[in-house]
Scaffold this motif. Structure first.
Motif, PDB file in Angstrom:
ATOM      1  N   GLY A   1       0.791  -1.223   0.000  1.00 54.19           N
ATOM      2  CA  GLY A   1       0.000   0.000   0.000  1.00 54.19           C
ATOM      3  C   GLY A   1       0.824   1.274   0.000  1.00 54.19           C
ATOM      4  O   GLY A   1       0.263   2.359   0.071  1.00 54.19           O
ATOM      5  N   GLN A   2       2.141   1.158  -0.086  1.00 51.86           N
ATOM      6  CA  GLN A   2       2.986   2.344  -0.026  1.00 51.86           C
ATOM      7  C   GLN A   2       3.809   2.499  -1.303  1.00 51.86           C
ATOM      8  O   GLN A   2       4.266   1.524  -1.871  1.00 51.86           O
ATOM      9  CB  GLN A   2       3.944   2.251   1.159  1.00 51.86           C
ATOM     10  CG  GLN A   2       3.216   2.171   2.486  1.00 51.86           C
ATOM     11  CD  GLN A   2       4.178   2.266   3.638  1.00 51.86           C
ATOM     12  OE1 GLN A   2       4.900   3.247   3.753  1.00 51.86           O
ATOM     13  NE2 GLN A   2       4.197   1.265   4.487  1.00 51.86           N
ATOM     14  N   MET A   3       3.973   3.760  -1.714  1.00 51.58           N
ATOM     15  CA  MET A   3       4.895   4.049  -2.788  1.00 51.58           C
ATOM     16  C   MET A   3       6.294   3.912  -2.200  1.00 51.58           C
ATOM     17  O   MET A   3       6.525   4.295  -1.056  1.00 51.58           O
ATOM     18  CB  MET A   3       4.701   5.466  -3.323  1.00 51.58           C
ATOM     19  CG  MET A   3       5.348   5.616  -4.668  1.00 51.58           C
ATOM     20  SD  MET A   3       6.434   6.988  -5.070  1.00 51.58           S
ATOM     21  CE  MET A   3       6.395   8.208  -3.906  1.00 51.58           C
ATOM     22  N   VAL A   4       7.201   3.303  -2.943  1.00 55.23           N
ATOM     23  CA  VAL A   4       8.576   3.134  -2.473  1.00 55.23           C
ATOM     24  C   VAL A   4       9.556   3.687  -3.493  1.00 55.23           C
ATOM     25  O   VAL A   4       9.265   3.749  -4.691  1.00 55.23           O
ATOM     26  CB  VAL A   4       8.910   1.652  -2.160  1.00 55.23           C
ATOM     27  CG1 VAL A   4       8.119   1.153  -0.964  1.00 55.23           C
ATOM     28  CG2 VAL A   4       8.681   0.767  -3.371  1.00 55.23           C
ATOM     29  N   ILE A   5      10.709   4.080  -2.997  1.00 55.14           N
ATOM     30  CA  ILE A   5      11.763   4.629  -3.835  1.00 55.14           C
ATOM     31  C   ILE A   5      12.974   3.714  -3.707  1.00 55.14           C
ATOM     32  O   ILE A   5      13.408   3.407  -2.591  1.00 55.14           O
ATOM     33  CB  ILE A   5      12.121   6.064  -3.395  1.00 55.14           C
ATOM     34  CG1 ILE A   5      10.870   6.950  -3.486  1.00 55.14           C
ATOM     35  CG2 ILE A   5      13.262   6.622  -4.245  1.00 55.14           C
ATOM     36  CD1 ILE A   5      10.875   8.114  -2.540  1.00 55.14           C
ATOM     37  N   PHE A   6      13.480   3.258  -4.826  1.00 52.92           N
ATOM     38  CA  PHE A   6      14.671   2.407  -4.843  1.00 52.92           C
ATOM     39  C   PHE A   6      15.873   3.248  -5.238  1.00 52.92           C
ATOM     40  O   PHE A   6      15.817   4.026  -6.190  1.00 52.92           O
ATOM     41  CB  PHE A   6      14.515   1.276  -5.866  1.00 52.92           C
ATOM     42  CG  PHE A   6      13.639   0.155  -5.405  1.00 52.92           C
ATOM     43  CD1 PHE A   6      14.176  -0.958  -4.753  1.00 52.92           C
ATOM     44  CD2 PHE A   6      12.273   0.201  -5.604  1.00 52.92           C
ATOM     45  CE1 PHE A   6      13.371  -1.989  -4.319  1.00 52.92           C
ATOM     46  CE2 PHE A   6      11.450  -0.832  -5.179  1.00 52.92           C
ATOM     47  CZ  PHE A   6      11.998  -1.932  -4.533  1.00 52.92           C
ATOM     48  N   ASP A   7      16.939   3.081  -4.493  1.00 52.12           N
ATOM     49  CA  ASP A   7      18.245   3.628  -4.839  1.00 52.12           C
ATOM     50  C   ASP A   7      19.101   2.403  -5.115  1.00 52.12           C
ATOM     51  O   ASP A   7      19.448   1.678  -4.187  1.00 52.12           O
ATOM     52  CB  ASP A   7      18.800   4.412  -3.648  1.00 52.12           C
ATOM     53  CG  ASP A   7      19.365   5.743  -4.046  1.00 52.12           C
ATOM     54  OD1 ASP A   7      19.710   5.906  -5.227  1.00 52.12           O
ATOM     55  OD2 ASP A   7      19.467   6.611  -3.171  1.00 52.12           O
ATOM     56  N   LEU A   8      19.390   2.127  -6.378  1.00 50.72           N
ATOM     57  CA  LEU A   8      19.963   0.852  -6.780  1.00 50.72           C
ATOM     58  C   LEU A   8      21.310   1.026  -7.456  1.00 50.72           C
ATOM     59  O   LEU A   8      21.495   1.948  -8.258  1.00 50.72           O
ATOM     60  CB  LEU A   8      18.968   0.169  -7.723  1.00 50.72           C
ATOM     61  CG  LEU A   8      19.291  -1.233  -8.193  1.00 50.72           C
ATOM     62  CD1 LEU A   8      18.052  -2.099  -8.049  1.00 50.72           C
ATOM     63  CD2 LEU A   8      19.743  -1.224  -9.623  1.00 50.72           C
ATOM     64  N   GLU A   9      22.266   0.142  -7.133  1.00 52.53           N
ATOM     65  CA  GLU A   9      23.576   0.120  -7.771  1.00 52.53           C
ATOM     66  C   GLU A   9      23.818  -1.281  -8.311  1.00 52.53           C
ATOM     67  O   GLU A   9      23.696  -2.271  -7.584  1.00 52.53           O
ATOM     68  CB  GLU A   9      24.674   0.453  -6.754  1.00 52.53           C
ATOM     69  CG  GLU A   9      26.071   0.344  -7.327  1.00 52.53           C
ATOM     70  CD  GLU A   9      27.166   0.501  -6.272  1.00 52.53           C
ATOM     71  OE1 GLU A   9      28.341   0.468  -6.675  1.00 52.53           O
ATOM     72  OE2 GLU A   9      26.854   0.630  -5.072  1.00 52.53           O
ATOM     73  N   VAL A  10      24.166  -1.382  -9.589  1.00 53.39           N
ATOM     74  CA  VAL A  10      24.434  -2.671 -10.221  1.00 53.39           C
ATOM     75  C   VAL A  10      25.888  -3.061  -9.937  1.00 53.39           C
ATOM     76  O   VAL A  10      26.823  -2.349 -10.291  1.00 53.39           O
ATOM     77  CB  VAL A  10      24.197  -2.611 -11.750  1.00 53.39           C
ATOM     78  CG1 VAL A  10      24.513  -3.958 -12.381  1.00 53.39           C
ATOM     79  CG2 VAL A  10      22.771  -2.188 -12.053  1.00 53.39           C
ATOM     80  N   LEU A  11      26.056  -4.229  -9.289  1.00 49.07           N
ATOM     81  CA  LEU A  11      27.386  -4.727  -8.952  1.00 49.07           C
ATOM     82  C   LEU A  11      27.913  -5.695 -10.006  1.00 49.07           C
ATOM     83  O   LEU A  11      29.100  -5.698 -10.321  1.00 49.07           O
ATOM     84  CB  LEU A  11      27.366  -5.426  -7.601  1.00 49.07           C
ATOM     85  CG  LEU A  11      26.879  -4.568  -6.418  1.00 49.07           C
ATOM     86  CD1 LEU A  11      26.778  -5.418  -5.173  1.00 49.07           C
ATOM     87  CD2 LEU A  11      27.771  -3.368  -6.211  1.00 49.07           C
ATOM     88  N   ASP A  12      27.016  -6.528 -10.563  1.00 52.55           N
ATOM     89  CA  ASP A  12      27.435  -7.499 -11.562  1.00 52.55           C
ATOM     90  C   ASP A  12      26.221  -7.961 -12.352  1.00 52.55           C
ATOM     91  O   ASP A  12      25.098  -7.948 -11.837  1.00 52.55           O
ATOM     92  CB  ASP A  12      28.116  -8.703 -10.902  1.00 52.55           C
ATOM     93  CG  ASP A  12      29.008  -9.470 -11.878  1.00 52.55           C
ATOM     94  OD1 ASP A  12      29.207  -9.014 -13.029  1.00 52.55           O
ATOM     95  OD2 ASP A  12      29.502 -10.542 -11.486  1.00 52.55           O
ATOM     96  N   ILE A  13      26.451  -8.381 -13.570  1.00 55.62           N
ATOM     97  CA  ILE A  13      25.391  -8.870 -14.471  1.00 55.62           C
ATOM     98  C   ILE A  13      25.867 -10.170 -15.105  1.00 55.62           C
ATOM     99  O   ILE A  13      26.964 -10.230 -15.661  1.00 55.62           O
ATOM    100  CB  ILE A  13      25.079  -7.844 -15.583  1.00 55.62           C
ATOM    101  CG1 ILE A  13      24.678  -6.501 -14.997  1.00 55.62           C
ATOM    102  CG2 ILE A  13      23.993  -8.393 -16.521  1.00 55.62           C
ATOM    103  CD1 ILE A  13      24.662  -5.364 -16.013  1.00 55.62           C
TER     104      ILE A  13
END
Length: 148
Positions: free
Chosen positions: A132-144
């Protein structure tokens, strides 16, 4: 050789913070010191989340928000249950806000949040804590890892 980018069927290792609109950090892989492993295309992530990270490269960071229906879902009143106090161990912590594990009929465990204790009735909320909540992601890609 070109740098891999996140696409369908990629396995991705990321660090992320999940924030609420008021700036409260609800979860952080950095704080736990353990990156998350995500797999795109297997149904474990919402389409909106996948769309937000597709095309990213190793080392890239991105901040994005997701509405409840694209993050942890809307709150479902059917996921709130009233249980008898006798169903809990005598020493169970039934303080409002306590999260505890409950066994399902198939042997798995699901978290429930104690919402209220009134006499012999304990109200348990089985909605995701961020439902029920809007969320904000702060994301860093480490590996793919790109899978064929």
């Amino acid at each position: 050789m070109t740098e891999p980018v996140i696409g369908n069927n990629s396995q991705v290792f990321v660090h992320f913070d999940v924030e609420l609109p008021d700036g409260t950090v609800a979860d952080s892989t950095k704080a736990h010191g353990k990156p998350a492993r995500l797999t795109l295309g297997n149904g474990s992530l919402s389409g909106a989340f996948e769309a937000a990270i597709k095309g990213m490269c190793k080392g890239e960071t991105r901040r994005f928000s997701l509405d409840p229906q694209h993050a942890f879902g809307e709150r479902n009143p059917d996921n709130i249950h009233h249980m008898d106090r006798t169903q809990f161990a005598a020493d169970a912590d039934l303080t409002e806000g306590t999260i505890m594990a409950f066994a399902t009929p198939d042997g798995n465990q699901v978290p429930g949040i104690i919402r209220e204790v009134a006499g012999d009735s304990v109200t348990v909320d089985f909605n995701h804590p961020l439902a029920g909540q809007m969320v904000i992601f702060d994301l860093e890609v480490l590996d793919i890892i790109v899978k064929d």
